[in-house]
Scaffold this active site. Sequence first.
Site, PDB file in Angstrom:
ATOM      1  N   CYS A 159      87.134  36.343  36.643  1.00 30.54           N
ATOM      2  CA  CYS A 159      87.526  36.328  35.239  1.00 30.54           C
ATOM      3  C   CYS A 159      88.938  36.919  35.097  1.00 30.54           C
ATOM      4  O   CYS A 159      89.522  37.400  36.064  1.00 30.54           O
ATOM      5  CB  CYS A 159      86.530  37.120  34.389  1.00 30.54           C
ATOM      6  SG  CYS A 159      86.305  38.811  34.944  1.00 30.54           S
ATOM      7  N   CYS A 161      89.453  40.523  36.092  1.00 22.94           N
ATOM      8  CA  CYS A 161      89.403  40.786  37.526  1.00 22.94           C
ATOM      9  C   CYS A 161      90.789  40.639  38.154  1.00 22.94           C
ATOM     10  O   CYS A 161      91.197  41.465  38.977  1.00 22.94           O
ATOM     11  CB  CYS A 161      88.432  39.822  38.201  1.00 22.94           C
ATOM     12  SG  CYS A 161      86.843  39.752  37.381  1.00 22.94           S
TER      13      CYS A 161
END
Lengths: 77, 349
Positions: A10, A13
């Site tokens: 995502c 991250c």
Amino acid sequence: MEIKVLGTGCKKCSQLAEATLKAVEELNIVANIEKVEDIQRIMEYGVMTTPALIVNNEIKVKGKVPSVNEIKELLKQ
Amino acid sequence: MKQKILSLNSLSKGLLIPLILFPAWIILYNNLQNISDFITENIIQLSPGEHLTETIRFFIFEVPKVMLLLVLIIFIVGIIRSYFSTEKTRKILGSKSLFTGNVLGALLGIVTPFCSCSAIPLFLGFVEAGIPIGVTFSFLIAAPMINEVALVLLAGLFGWKIAIIYISTGLFIAIISGWIIGKLKLEKYVAEWVYKVKSNANCSENETLTLNKRIKAGYTSVKEILGKIWIYIIIGIAVGAGAHGYVPENFLGSLLGEGNWYGVPLAIVMGIPMYSNAAGIIPIVSVLIDKGVSLGTALAFMMSVIALSLPEIIILKKVLKWQLIVIFVSIVAIGIITVGYIFNYFVYL
């Protein structure tokens, strides 16, 4: 130093991965940074909220993206 | 003794800024109408009563009002959330029977810090701890649907009564849907590999936060959440302000008004492919209601957009077989339809 950034890919991250890289560069330390995207491996660390930062097999951060300075503090410990 | 004084000192330092800001907040909030009147009539010098004037007045009043409410509530919720974590939630839910578990799961869904991108690790972690999937679903349904942003926006645009009704019906759907999924014993429709995942659960950490750190967590969540949604709120209110004066009152009434039985299901079907958080959808809902869509239909649309989103379904596909996804979507949809009809036919506000 073994650093692992856990996350399924995502946005947060990759933000954590970038911030970690920057912190390592600014501290000028030798570290091996690995991005772990495989969910089964992420679970092995007992993390339920991504992204997470693992330093030498210890969970330092989970579920949020700290600032570069905060990561530097964590790495110094 | 010395240590006590020291901790009191740092305590007051962290508390000082919020304590100074709060009265300023109250004064500002209570004078917003005067300020927006002053700006529209004295600074921009528009004549009162005209369409354009009222549109601009509405915008200048609504944007700071919603922003102020958001800052306050997100800050408070940020502090509350610092007392919870997914690990604690898992521990609490681990030993609960089905119905109690559903109620707690839905309630904890509201206060546990959670982002839908963590849905998979959370699901795996819950399954591994032996939490029934019905309880996990109560959590997963409540978490996105009921949040502080939805609460503030609904309260700001429609009043507290509707905000509270939204939250209680949302909770009701999360509890009942999860309970039914639990009763149906659908464990076999979870992907097999999920049960093989072994996690290192004893890697627990007992981090106790100081009050200062919790206050800081409040600031961080205000920065993070507002940073993400402010633009949607401004656009949403601008659209609302624009529609306020210009689109005819009963524009959508014939299609989605009270008289049409198919309004509610239609709104839900339209809502599923749309993906938005509460911040993006609520100002649009406000326009819908303004233009003649009945309250139940509008709420159903909003719940469907937030709780049943295609991206989340795709994420869940990794751990669930399609049968369970179909059952999950249908049960939640039926719950939302029920809420929609109850509002359209039985509740007169």
